[in-house]
Structure formats: structure tokens, C-alpha cells
Design a protein around this motif. Structure first.
Motif, PDB file in Angstrom:
ATOM      1  N   THR A  66       0.804  -1.077   0.091  1.00  0.00           N
ATOM      2  CA  THR A  66       0.042   0.079   0.233  1.00  0.00           C
ATOM      3  C   THR A  66       0.845   1.406   0.014  1.00  0.00           C
ATOM      4  O   THR A  66       1.811   1.416   0.873  1.00  0.00           O
ATOM      5  CB  THR A  66      -0.973  -0.020   1.130  1.00  0.00           C
ATOM      6  N   GLU A  68       0.891   5.557   0.116  1.00  0.00           N
ATOM      7  CA  GLU A  68       0.257   6.657   0.610  1.00  0.00           C
ATOM      8  C   GLU A  68       0.516   7.752  -0.503  1.00  0.00           C
ATOM      9  O   GLU A  68       1.642   8.163  -0.875  1.00  0.00           O
ATOM     10  CB  GLU A  68       0.836   7.058   2.022  1.00  0.00           C
ATOM     11  N   GLN A  70       0.004  11.680  -1.049  1.00  0.00           N
ATOM     12  CA  GLN A  70      -0.471  12.942  -0.411  1.00  0.00           C
ATOM     13  C   GLN A  70      -0.328  13.963  -1.116  1.00  0.00           C
ATOM     14  O   GLN A  70       0.360  14.225  -2.008  1.00  0.00           O
ATOM     15  CB  GLN A  70       0.358  13.203   0.922  1.00  0.00           C
ATOM     16  N   VAL A  97      -3.609   1.686  -3.258  1.00  0.00           N
ATOM     17  CA  VAL A  97      -3.251   3.416  -3.044  1.00  0.00           C
ATOM     18  C   VAL A  97      -4.166   3.922  -2.159  1.00  0.00           C
ATOM     19  O   VAL A  97      -5.369   3.560  -2.038  1.00  0.00           O
ATOM     20  CB  VAL A  97      -3.123   4.074  -4.443  1.00  0.00           C
ATOM     21  N   VAL A  98      -3.657   4.684  -1.292  1.00  0.00           N
ATOM     22  CA  VAL A  98      -4.586   5.640  -0.171  1.00  0.00           C
ATOM     23  C   VAL A  98      -4.393   6.936  -0.366  1.00  0.00           C
ATOM     24  O   VAL A  98      -2.800   7.300  -0.322  1.00  0.00           O
ATOM     25  CB  VAL A  98      -4.273   5.184   1.146  1.00  0.00           C
ATOM     26  N   SER A 100      -4.639  11.035   0.737  1.00  0.00           N
ATOM     27  CA  SER A 100      -4.945  11.766   1.850  1.00  0.00           C
ATOM     28  C   SER A 100      -4.431  13.170   1.494  1.00  0.00           C
ATOM     29  O   SER A 100      -3.603  13.336   0.612  1.00  0.00           O
ATOM     30  CB  SER A 100      -4.376  10.979   2.798  1.00  0.00           C
ATOM     31  N   TRP A 108       3.549  11.338  12.275  1.00  0.00           N
ATOM     32  CA  TRP A 108       2.703  11.003  11.292  1.00  0.00           C
ATOM     33  C   TRP A 108       3.274  10.146  10.408  1.00  0.00           C
ATOM     34  O   TRP A 108       2.596   9.306   9.866  1.00  0.00           O
ATOM     35  CB  TRP A 108       2.372  12.276  10.597  1.00  0.00           C
ATOM     36  N   LEU A 112       1.879   6.167   9.296  1.00  0.00           N
ATOM     37  CA  LEU A 112       1.840   5.677   8.294  1.00  0.00           C
ATOM     38  C   LEU A 112       2.280   4.259   8.276  1.00  0.00           C
ATOM     39  O   LEU A 112       1.485   3.439   7.766  1.00  0.00           O
ATOM     40  CB  LEU A 112       2.334   6.607   7.264  1.00  0.00           C
ATOM     41  N   ARG A 117       1.551   1.404   5.392  1.00  0.00           N
ATOM     42  CA  ARG A 117       1.993   2.122   4.340  1.00  0.00           C
ATOM     43  C   ARG A 117       3.411   1.565   3.947  1.00  0.00           C
ATOM     44  O   ARG A 117       4.299   1.543   4.864  1.00  0.00           O
ATOM     45  CB  ARG A 117       1.876   3.642   4.390  1.00  0.00           C
ATOM     46  N   VAL A 120       5.598   6.804   0.243  1.00  0.00           N
ATOM     47  CA  VAL A 120       4.746   7.881   0.189  1.00  0.00           C
ATOM     48  C   VAL A 120       4.999   8.388  -1.052  1.00  0.00           C
ATOM     49  O   VAL A 120       6.182   8.583  -1.444  1.00  0.00           O
ATOM     50  CB  VAL A 120       5.128   8.965   1.334  1.00  0.00           C
TER      51      VAL A 120
END
Length: 347
Positions: A66, A68, A70, A97-98, A100, A108, A112, A117, A120
Motif C-alpha cells: 500500500t 500513501e 498525499q 493506493v490510499v 489523503s 505522522w 503511516l 504504508r 509515500v
């Protein structure tokens, strides 16, 4: 699991597999430095014992890495197009994929990692030295898409040939006969904006066309910058006959200001954008622009993030994909009124 049943631990799996707890942990976290036969044996036992990692991360999520993604600000057309590329490539690569908004809450990066995750991807997000330090502590790779500032040597990034794009856009306007060409761009210190502006200056200098200081205006990559910047340019004693803008949103603002002053696009003023988002085709008239391969850039960022998450070698810290000039109906040779420097009375 029955109410009083004991949860299977990593130690249980390690004993059953005849390996260390550290080896099982590597398999659970998707590390690549485990022998294939050992990995297969551990995977079978994890499934057999219905192992559930802490923070409710199922083993299936570990098998499917996964990432992240951003971003900062509003979900504009530019961001949406890059996200499409990231999501499509993730589906092809078997990743999740997430998406945010960028967060700077305490710890933080560790949060993650705890949420599963593996890397990033930052889109239009700014990371300071402190943010990079926290990511490094969490062992979380970062890929910046189209960086606004020069990336740290520890950061991997994906962008486009912004200088070449600025050069091509300006040469196009010069080839049509324009000599009074202005540049209305984004933040002065943004790397992509500087590259586009330097491409513009290089083309103007090569042609021997003057570039008054008043013809180069920084701003933000927003519609409002186009509206206000165009007003200032058109108020000059010798207003430009063509404006090259830092992105498509700015270009639409320029077109709106021209409309309110009774100027026609492209008869009285030619306009070129940058990005080739959906806005460019929906503009009236359709916008000549420099195409950034946004979907392809998103895909390259996703693949780079996956390689870093797997501890694979990545040859280059920065990847640049080629831009391309797309000529539509917003550019033409300078009209008679524009060539004579006549300004609109309506302001």
C-alpha cells in the motif's frame, strides 16, 4: 477467533517454521531479504494460523503493498490527472493506493508505517528537512511528483522537461510573428516555474526579442493569478500581444480578463498554457498549451515508490518525462490592433 482463544504471535510462527522471529517479521513486512523457500514456508504458516498483525493489518494487505499518496490544496484538474496515472499503475502492479491530504500531526510518518504504508508519493506537497528526517526514521521512502523546490539528495522525484516546454511555447509564439511576449507564472522560487520561465527567456534572447522586467510576473498556479496578472500586463504602455502562462488555470484567467476588456482571443491576444489538463480543451477558444504527461508521471512515481519499498536499486534520483506543444485555437499571428499597441478602454 473464540472469545478466550490466544492470538497467534510471531514467535509461534517462528517456532513452527524453524526460523527466527526477525525472519518472520521481515516476511510480514514485505522485506525482500528472505530466501524464497523460507518465505513460502512462513507464508503458508501465516495463512494456516490466520495470523493477524497488530493495528488490524491483515496479511493480505501485506501481500498487496500500500502506497500513501498525499497532496496539498484543492483537488484540481492537474492533481486529478496525476492521481489517475498513479491509481491505474497501482492496479497493474498489484498495489493499493490510499489518497489523503498532507498531514503534519505528531509522529505522522510512524502512523503511516503502523497503518501498513510502504512508501509515500507527494503531489504538490512541500517537505521540509524535519519532515524528511521523520520519514527517514520511519524508514519510509518518499517520491515527490513535480517538485516545487529542489529535492533533498535523499528524495526521489518525477517531473517533466519544463525548460524545453517553456522554450517550445515561446518559440511557437515567436514563429507566429509576436515580439511582445510576456510570461505570467507561478511562485517565483518554484523549480518548475523557474525552468519554464528560463525556457521562455532563452527563446526570446535567441530571437533578439526584448524582455522588459514588467513582462515577467510571478504569482500562484491559480485562475486568480491569471485574472490579476493579465490586467497588469494589459495596462502597460506597450502591452504584450501574447502571454505564455505557467499553467492552464492561469491561462483561463488571462482569457477572462481579455474578454471583459473586449479583446478577442487569438485575434487581439494569443495565450499559451502549460499542463494540457481537461481545462485546456474546454476553454473558449480551446487552449494552445504544453502537454505534461501527467498520467505517465503518476505511473513513474508509483513504480519508483514500489521499487524503493522493495529495497531495489533506483538508478536516478530524478526522472524527467518529455513535454509536447499542443497547438489549438488560442494562438495566431498578432492582429492589427494588438500590433499597434492599442489598449482596451474598458478596464
Amino acid at each position: 477467533m473464540p472469545p478466550n482463544a490466544r492470538r497467534t504471535t510471531l514467535a509461534d510462527i517462528a517456532r513452527a517454521a524453524g526460523v527466527s522471529v526477525a525472519t518472520v517479521s521481515k516476511v510480514v513486512n514485505g522485506r525482500g531479504d528472505v530466501a524464497p523457500r523460507t518465505r513460502a514456508r512462513v507464508l503458508d504458516l501465516l495463512h494456516e494460523h490466520d495470523y493477524l498483525a497488530p493495528v488490524s493489518r491483515t496479511f493480505e494487505a501485506v501481500e498487496r503493498p500500500t502506497i500513501e499518496v498525499q497532496f496539498q490544496g484543492n483537488l484540481k484538474s492537474y492533481v486529478a490527472r496525476t492521481l489517475e496515472g498513479i491509481i491505474d499503475s497501482a492496479a497493474e502492479e498489484g498495489a493499493s493506493v490510499v489518497v489523503s491530504k498532507a498531514s503534519r500531526a505528531p509522529h505522522w510518518a510512524r502512523d503511516l508505517v503502523a497503518a501498513g504504508r510502504r512508501a509515500v508519493i507527494a503531489v504538490t506537497s512541500v517537505y521540509t528537512a524535519a519532515h524528511l528526517k521523520e520519514l527517514a526514521r520511519a524508514n519510509l521512502p518518499l517520491v515527490v511528483l513535480d517538485p516545487l523546490h529542489l529535492p533533498d539528495s535523499r528524495v526521489y522525484s518525477v517531473g517533466a522537461t519544463n525548460f524545453s516546454g517553456g522554450l517550445a511555447a515561446t518559440r511557437h509564439l515567436l514563429s507566429l510573428g509576436h515580439r511582445r511576449v510576456a510570461y505570467l507564472g507561478g511562485p517565483a522560487m518554484a523549480v518548475c516555474n523557474q525552468a519554464r520561465m528560463h525556457g521562455y527567456r532563452a527563446a526570446m534572447e535567441a530571437e533578439g526579442a526584448p524582455v522588459p522586467d514588467t513582462y515577467v510576473r510571478p504569482g500562484e498556479f491559480t485562475y486568480e493569478t491569471g485574472v490579476l496578472g493579465a490586467a497588469a500586463l494589459l495596462d502597460l504602455e506597450e502591452p504584450p500581444t501574447a502571454i505564455f502562462t505557467g499553467n492552464d488555470e492561469i491561462a483561463l484567467g488571462v482569457i477572462e480578463t481579455a474578454r471583459t476588456r473586449g479583446l478577442r482571443i487569438p485575434e487581439d491576444l494569443s495565450v499559451v498554457g502549460f499542463d494540457d489538463t481537461d481545462l485546456a480543451q474546454m476553454a473558449s477558444p480551446p487552449l494552445s498549451t504544453v502537454r505534461q504527461p501527467l498520467r505517465e508521471m503518476g505511473g513513474a512515481a508509483l513504480r519508483t515508490a514500489l521499487r524503493l519499498a522493495d529495497h531495489d536499486k533506483v538508478e536516478s534520483h530524478h526522472i524527467e518525462l518529455a513535454t509536447e506543444l499542443v497547438v489549438r485555437a488560442s494562438t495566431a499571428p498578432p492582429g492589427k490592433c494588438a500590433a499597434q499597441g492599442v489598449r482596451s478602454v474598458a478596464r
